[in-house]
Design a protein around this motif. Structure first.
Motif, PDB file in Angstrom:
ATOM      1  N   LYS A 154       0.896  -1.302   0.083  1.00  0.00           N
ATOM      2  CA  LYS A 154       0.064   0.113   0.165  1.00  0.00           C
ATOM      3  C   LYS A 154       0.859   1.351  -0.145  1.00  0.00           C
ATOM      4  O   LYS A 154       0.505   2.539  -0.566  1.00  0.00           O
ATOM      5  N   PHE A 155       2.165   1.283   0.284  1.00  0.00           N
ATOM      6  CA  PHE A 155       2.818   2.309   0.482  1.00  0.00           C
ATOM      7  C   PHE A 155       4.049   2.453  -0.635  1.00  0.00           C
ATOM      8  O   PHE A 155       5.014   3.546  -0.240  1.00  0.00           O
ATOM      9  N   ASN A 156       3.710   1.719  -1.582  1.00  0.00           N
ATOM     10  CA  ASN A 156       4.740   2.167  -2.646  1.00  0.00           C
ATOM     11  C   ASN A 156       4.599   3.599  -3.078  1.00  0.00           C
ATOM     12  O   ASN A 156       5.480   4.176  -3.691  1.00  0.00           O
ATOM     13  N   THR A 157       3.350   3.857  -3.133  1.00  0.00           N
ATOM     14  CA  THR A 157       3.098   5.307  -3.385  1.00  0.00           C
ATOM     15  C   THR A 157       2.609   5.987  -2.295  1.00  0.00           C
ATOM     16  O   THR A 157       1.585   5.566  -1.599  1.00  0.00           O
ATOM     17  N   VAL A 158       2.974   7.164  -2.072  1.00  0.00           N
ATOM     18  CA  VAL A 158       2.234   8.161  -1.094  1.00  0.00           C
ATOM     19  C   VAL A 158       2.027   9.491  -1.715  1.00  0.00           C
ATOM     20  O   VAL A 158       2.286   9.709  -2.981  1.00  0.00           O
ATOM     21  N   TRP A 159       1.212  10.387  -1.175  1.00  0.00           N
ATOM     22  CA  TRP A 159       0.837  11.752  -1.868  1.00  0.00           C
ATOM     23  C   TRP A 159       1.258  12.736  -1.014  1.00  0.00           C
ATOM     24  O   TRP A 159       1.299  12.759   0.115  1.00  0.00           O
ATOM     25  N   ASP A 160       1.806  13.884  -1.681  1.00  0.00           N
ATOM     26  CA  ASP A 160       2.307  15.102  -1.079  1.00  0.00           C
ATOM     27  C   ASP A 160       0.936  15.907  -0.809  1.00  0.00           C
ATOM     28  O   ASP A 160      -0.403  15.537  -1.138  1.00  0.00           O
ATOM     29  N   ALA A 161       1.238  17.327  -0.182  1.00  0.00           N
ATOM     30  CA  ALA A 161       0.058  18.126   0.430  1.00  0.00           C
ATOM     31  C   ALA A 161      -0.740  18.331  -1.007  1.00  0.00           C
ATOM     32  O   ALA A 161      -1.875  19.092  -0.706  1.00  0.00           O
ATOM     33  N   ASP A 162      -0.233  18.475  -1.973  1.00  0.00           N
ATOM     34  CA  ASP A 162      -0.965  18.858  -3.259  1.00  0.00           C
ATOM     35  C   ASP A 162      -1.793  17.775  -3.850  1.00  0.00           C
ATOM     36  O   ASP A 162      -2.468  18.048  -5.159  1.00  0.00           O
ATOM     37  N   GLY A 163      -1.583  16.482  -3.236  1.00  0.00           N
ATOM     38  CA  GLY A 163      -2.304  15.468  -4.108  1.00  0.00           C
ATOM     39  C   GLY A 163      -1.608  14.672  -4.878  1.00  0.00           C
ATOM     40  O   GLY A 163      -2.144  13.823  -5.682  1.00  0.00           O
ATOM     41  N   ASP A 164      -0.236  15.080  -5.297  1.00  0.00           N
ATOM     42  CA  ASP A 164       0.413  14.551  -6.348  1.00  0.00           C
ATOM     43  C   ASP A 164       1.119  13.255  -5.768  1.00  0.00           C
ATOM     44  O   ASP A 164       1.664  13.258  -4.581  1.00  0.00           O
ATOM     45  N   PRO A 165       1.164  12.131  -6.614  1.00  0.00           N
ATOM     46  CA  PRO A 165       1.695  10.726  -6.161  1.00  0.00           C
ATOM     47  C   PRO A 165       3.270  10.825  -6.068  1.00  0.00           C
ATOM     48  O   PRO A 165       3.833  11.532  -6.940  1.00  0.00           O
TER      49      PRO A 165
END
Length: 302
Positions: free
Chosen positions: A91-102
């Motif tokens: 599940k954590f291969n991708t995270v999101w920054d504050a702008d919602g960008d992966p």
């Protein structure tokens, strides 16, 4: 064991002789095939005989593995520990920054996992651990640092990890490669002309040198570091030597952002004008080539 194939000279092939009973890539589908030699893996040793222990020790101390101690599965759970951990970490291969960008997260890298966990809230940390009781990062001397959960496990709500801007900046500051990359991208956005004038290698050295200069001054937030770097080009490479500016920067007990904000006020206008005098070739190059080189140059020696 959480394995980072990118840290192995032979990539995925280096894991074939280790003696894993289970070895699964944490990527799936085409991505697992395309990135086979740089992917994260989860491995379960067949046993801990002398050969397996030696292989595990080499991976851990060599920086290619992180020890994973799973929680015991509930008695009613039909899913073995390995599958639970594998399914959870994916599940954590991708995270999101504050702008919602992966963002791709290399949590299997032992240089990334500790600073990542350090910036998470207790709830985020509990969600990241899920069915894992604790991780261990082992240094080259074999000393283990155990990374513990700070909140109860929360597998069900940990589908996505979103990092705030403050968390992203804190993580960047703790990861030197990420910090240097951030500063380079900032300079490319603000001064793209510099990359047409100078070689990229030299500019990367200036960025590295800026971080080194800023460290004893406790310029320790991303925005202030970006400003410090930009000022070396827009004002002068040695602007921080101007006496009034230097006096403010030396107040290391104050936050960097507060000091930089003070320097941007009207009373320091003349100091900034005076700072332009710290723009000689020696200011730019002495830290790269050394004082002796410039001493010989000024004496007319080759």
């Amino acid at each position: 064991m959480l394995l980072n194939a990118a840290a192995l000279e032979r990539g995925r092939a280096a894991l074939d002789s280790v003696g894993f009973e289970r070895l699964e890539c944490l990527f799936v589908g085409d991505l697992a095939e395309e990135l086979v030699d740089v992917s994260p893996y989860l491995g379960q040793l067949a046993g801990m005989d002398e050969a397996s222990a030696a292989s595990a020790r080499a991976l851990l101390t060599g920086g290619a593995a992180i020890w994973v101690q799973p929680e015991s599965p509930p008695p009613e759970s039909p899913v073995p520990s390995f599958e639970r951990v594998h399914r959870h970490l994916r599940k954590f291969n991708t995270v999101w920054d504050a702008d919602g960008d992966p963002l791709y997260l290399r949590y299997a890298d032992r240089n990334v996992l500790p600073p990542l966990l350090a910036v998470l809230t207790p709830q985020q940390r509990g969600g990241f651990f899920g069915p894992v009781a604790r991780f261990a990062v082992v240094d080259a001397q074999g000393e283990a640092t155990w990374l513990e959960r700070a909140a109860p496990p929360d597998e069900g709500r940990s589908v996505a990890l979103r990092l705030t801007e403050a968390q992203m900046h804190a993580l960047t500051l703790n990861l030197r490669p990420a910090l240097l990359f951030d500063l380079e991208q900032h300079l490319r956005r603000r001064r793209p002309d510099l990359f047409r004038i100078h070689g990229t290698g030299y500019l990367r050295w200036v960025i590295y040198d800026t971080v080194e200069l800023a460290a004893p001054l406790r310029i320790d937030d991303v925005y202030s570091l970006r400003a410090f770097l930009t000022l070396r080009f827009s004002i002068a490479p040695g602007f921080y030597k101007q006496p009034r500016i230097a006096a403010v920067l030396a107040q290391t007990g104050r936050p960097a952002a507060e000091r930089m904000a003070e320097l941007a006020t009207e009373p320091y206008a003349e100091a900034w004008l005076d700072a332009h005098r710290f723009d000689s070739p020696r200011e730019w190059r002495e830290r790269l080539w050394g004082a002796e080189f410039f001493d010989r140059l000024e004496r007319g020696e080759s």
